[in-house]
Design an enzyme around this catalytic site. Structure first.
Site, short mmCIF file in Angstrom:
data_model
loop_
_atom_site.label_atom_id
_atom_site.label_comp_id
_atom_site.label_asym_id
_atom_site.label_seq_id
_atom_site.Cartn_x
_atom_site.Cartn_y
_atom_site.Cartn_z
N GLU A 27 0.83 -1.20 0.00
CA GLU A 27 0.00 0.00 0.00
C GLU A 27 0.87 1.25 0.00
O GLU A 27 0.61 2.23 -0.71
CB GLU A 27 -0.92 0.02 1.23
N CYS A 80 0.29 1.49 7.35
CA CYS A 80 -0.29 1.82 6.04
C CYS A 80 -1.58 2.61 6.20
O CYS A 80 -1.85 3.53 5.43
CB CYS A 80 -0.53 0.56 5.22
ZN LIG Z 1 1.31 -2.02 5.70
#
Ligand SMILES: [Zn+2]
Length: 163
Positions: A66, A100
């Protein structure tokens, strides 16, 4: 504050984004975890930006799929996104890690669709995993950052009046 904004993703864009996340997974460098992850972002100007996890012998140097996709996007001039798809080889919806989620928070509106795609996408409708609450076509869990990171801290909080 980010205004509530009901993003909608066309079926065509949904399919394209899922396919891109699956393709992105093939570019993984994950010799340590052996846990390939692919991510794909759709920008508001229609670009698809892919990322995969890139691990490091010094484990802390590892970056997730990500964040790879987001860092690529930002450094290629895209900072406005319509949706994110994430997939792995696990036959269930796997969710972005905490770091993330915070990085997604920096660039994405809270109600932006985040598609969590099972490794065996598309699941058949009779697959028990595909019947779980919130599942959409193919066993994809469609969620949002607001759900994944409630009461989050974002750039606008740095603008608040302080003592
Ligand atoms: Zn991550």
């Amino acid at each position: 504050m980010s205004a509530a904004r009901a993003w909608t993703l066309s079926l065509e864009d949904r399919a394209t984004l899922i396919k891109a996340a699956i393709e992105a997974k093939e570019t993984t460098y994950s010799p340590y975890s052996k846990f390939p992850v692919g991510a794909a972002l759709l920008t508001t100007d229609g670009k698809i930006i892919k990322g995969a996890n890139v691990e490091n012998a010094s484990y802390g140097g590892t970056i997730c799929a990500e964040r790879t996709a987001l860092v690529k996007a930002v450094t290629e001039g895209s900072r406005s996104f319509v949706a994110l798809a994430v997939t792995s080889n696990v036959n269930a919806a796997i969710s972005p890690c905490g770091i993330c989620r915070q990085v997604i928070r920096e660039f994405c509106v809270l109600d932006m669709p985040i598609l969590l795609v099972p490794g065996d996408y598309p699941k058949q409708p009779d697959d028990p995993e595909a019947k779980k609450p919130g599942m959409t076509e193919g066993g994809v869990l469609e969620t949002t950052l607001d759900v994944l990171l409630p009461h989050s801290f974002g750039p606008e909080h740095l603008e608040l009046p302080r003592n």
